[in-house]
Structure formats: structure tokens, C-alpha cells
Design a protein around this motif. Structure first.
Motif, mmCIF file in Angstrom:
data_model
loop_
_atom_site.group_PDB
_atom_site.id
_atom_site.type_symbol
_atom_site.label_atom_id
_atom_site.label_comp_id
_atom_site.label_asym_id
_atom_site.label_seq_id
_atom_site.Cartn_x
_atom_site.Cartn_y
_atom_site.Cartn_z
ATOM 1 N N THR A 110 73.951 -50.296 -141.740
ATOM 2 C CA THR A 110 74.704 -49.205 -142.499
ATOM 3 C C THR A 110 74.710 -47.969 -142.003
ATOM 4 O O THR A 110 74.161 -47.543 -140.816
ATOM 5 C CB THR A 110 73.543 -49.126 -143.789
ATOM 6 O OG1 THR A 110 73.946 -47.853 -144.644
ATOM 7 C CG2 THR A 110 72.113 -48.650 -143.113
ATOM 8 N N ASP A 112 74.038 -45.236 -143.648
ATOM 9 C CA ASP A 112 73.320 -44.159 -144.284
ATOM 10 C C ASP A 112 72.397 -43.649 -143.268
ATOM 11 O O ASP A 112 71.348 -44.133 -142.642
ATOM 12 C CB ASP A 112 72.357 -44.986 -145.402
ATOM 13 C CG ASP A 112 71.463 -43.973 -145.990
ATOM 14 O OD1 ASP A 112 71.769 -43.203 -146.751
ATOM 15 O OD2 ASP A 112 70.402 -44.060 -146.054
ATOM 16 N N HIS A 115 68.496 -43.893 -143.618
ATOM 17 C CA HIS A 115 68.058 -45.243 -143.078
ATOM 18 C C HIS A 115 67.885 -45.351 -141.534
ATOM 19 O O HIS A 115 67.132 -45.601 -140.778
ATOM 20 C CB HIS A 115 68.982 -46.195 -143.517
ATOM 21 C CG HIS A 115 68.634 -47.813 -143.207
ATOM 22 N ND1 HIS A 115 68.739 -48.636 -144.038
ATOM 23 C CD2 HIS A 115 67.953 -48.398 -142.148
ATOM 24 C CE1 HIS A 115 68.397 -49.972 -143.406
ATOM 25 N NE2 HIS A 115 67.609 -49.567 -142.518
#
Length: 295
Positions: A110, A112, A115
Motif C-alpha cells: 500500500t 498509505d 501504514h
């Protein structure tokens, strides 16, 4: 800044581990960046490779490289975390103060940032009891983190004392990075600076970037970006960076030479690097002589 700040990278040198250690030391370098495979693939085994490195008296700059670590979930995350633990044990065994992590290229990761930050902080925590620091580098072809400003954002947001940023001049030059933003990074958060150049002014395609990065880098002072490298080095020096510089020069031509020949090229490059910083200091001193208000 002197020769003790600089080290070779084993990826630049041909031959077995013994020859790389010997050539690096003979050229005047007191440190060497190791790849985990240098140790794992040693004919006599990992334990013997570790003894060899420790007996050489050469300081280990760090261990490369943890790939495609951050941003994964489930079984993939667990798998990579297990690999990271094993690499940290290698660092501990050979006396490496640093484990390098390069930004993920995985299609399964990901983008993100929360994260990514969480995963980096977790690895930094795991490394603390082993006395190893984690350095995070932005690959110029990273899937989500491919600029040094992004890797710094991740490190800054993690806010972990055991996590720093690794700056790689090749990836910064290939991205035509804005070096002024180096001023935003505190010197103590820079875990390592890796140095190399290349022979043309820009890379036009992803394929050319990969080909250049993996086969055609050259030492600083041999390539086409002397002005940019000088700017980068002076900024780092002005901002108080006094840490290690490693020559990470992937070059197929150099692998046809003896490691002694290539190590001597690296020695000349180290002098070129220090000259860029020292020349700037002399210029500033001359410019301010007799003008205290400018000092």
C-alpha cells in the motif's frame, strides 16, 4: 571530512570477500558496506565469513539490503518481518551498526503513509536490542516512495530514535531532485549517504534508469553531475552532517578489473568529494576576509 568518513561497497568490487576486504584496506579505507549475500554465499559459510570480517579490522558501515518490506498485510507482512529479523541477526553477528531498507517496489504494498510509518517503526523497535539502526532509502523507481523527501516524511513521522534516512545520490540525480530541501533534514537523522554518479545528464525511460542504476554508475568526479553533487555535499556539510559516505557504484566494467584497481579509483573519488567541500570553505573565508560583518 577525511578518508575515515568514506567506505567502499562490496557490490563495486570483483572477487571473493577476502579480496574485497584486502583491497579496500590497502587503498586506505577503514570501512566497508557489506551485502548480506557476501556473508551468506561465502564458501566456508556464514560463521567463517563473519570471523573473516572481524579479523580484518575493517569497520562494517552497514548491511544491505531489506527489500519490499513496508506496506504489506497478512502473510506477506509476516514473511517479510521474519526476513527482517534474520537480517538483523546478521547485522549483530558481523558488528554492523546499520540495516538498510529500500522503499518497496511491490505491487502488493500500500501507499498509505501511516501504514508505511507503522511498519518502519516496528522494524526500528526490533533492531534496538541488537544495537542496530535502521536506515530508510527512497529508490527512484519505488512504487510509492521514490523521492528522498517522501522517505524523510516517513522517518520524521515515525519519530523513532532508531530510524534514520539514507540518502543516495544516484536516485536523487536520476530524479533531478531539489537539493534545497536537504536543509529540512536534521544531520543526526541521516543514517548514511551513498555516493555515485552516471555519465549522461538524464535518464529518459524507466528501463534506462534501471539499466544505469544496476550496471553503469561511476564514482563521483567521473560522471556528468559534478555541479549537482558539489551542491549536495556542501549542503550536507553546512548542515552539520559528519557521518559516513559509502561508494555504491554498480558498474559492470569495474567488475572486470582487480579490486585493487577499483579501490584506487574510489580513493581518487574520495579526494574529489573532500575537495568540493574544502574548496567552498576556502572561497567563503577569502570572501569574508576583512569584512567581519560577512563572517
Amino acid at each position: 571530512m577525511n578518508l575515515s568518513n568514506f567506505g567502499m561497497d562490496t557490490v563495486t568490487l570483483a572477487g571473493p570477500l577476502e579480496a574485497k576486504l584486502r583491497a579496500s584496506k590497502a587503498a586506505g579505507f577503514s570501512q566497508l558496506m557489506l551485502w548480506a549475500k557476501d556473508l551468506a554465499q561465502h564458501p566456508a559459510g556464514l560463521a567463517d565469513a563473519v570471523r573473516l570480517v572481524r579479523a580484518s579490522g575493517v569497520r562494517v558501515t552497514g548491511i544491505q539490503v531489506m527489500r519490499d518490506y513496508e506496506g504489506l498485510d497478512g502473510a506477506l507482512h509476516d514473511y517479510k518481518l521474519d526476513i527482517a529479523r534474520q537480517m538483523l541477526l546478521v547485522c549483530k553477528a558481523v558488528g554492523s551498526p546499520l540495516l538498510m531498507v529500500c522503499s518497496s517496489t511491490s505491487a502488493h504494498a500500500t501507499g498509505d503513509m501511516e501504514h508505511i510509518v507503522r511498519d518502519l517503526a516496528k522494524l526500528a523497535n526490533l533492531a534496538v536490542p541488537l544495537g542496530v539502526k535502521v536506515g530508510y532509502e527512497a529508490l527512484s523507481w519505488g512504487r510509492h516512495v521514490n523521492q528522498y523527501q517522501q522517505s524523510w516524511e516517513a522517518v520524521e513521522r515515525a519519530g523513532h530514535a532508531n530510524l534514520g534516512i539514507v540518502l543516495d545520490s544516484f536516485h536523487m540525480l536520476a530524479n533531478r531532485a531539489d537539493f534545497t530541501e536537504l536543509d529540512d533534514i536534521p544531520a543526526h537523522k541521516i543514517a548514511l549517504v551513498q555516493l555515485s554518479d552516471f555519465m549522461w545528464r538524464e535518464v529518459r525511460t524507466a528501463e534506462e534508469r534501471l539499466e544505469t542504476a544496476r550496471h553503469l554508475r561511476v564514482f563521483p568526479g567521473e560522471g556528468s553531475h559534478a555541479k549537482e553533487l558539489s551542491n549536495m555535499l556542501r549542503r550536507l556539510d553546512h548542515n552539520g552532517y559528519r557521518g559516513d559516505f559509502s561508494f555504491e557504484v554498480f558498474n559492470d566494467d569495474y567488475l572486470q578489473f582487480t579490486p585493487e584497481v577499483v579501490a584506487q579509483r574510489a580513493h581518487r573519488s574520495a579526494k574529489w568529494v573532500t575537495d568540493q567541500v574544502l574548496r567552498r570553505r576556502v572561497t567563503v573565508l577569502q570572501a569574508t576576509a576583512g569584512h567581519p560583518e560577512m563572517a
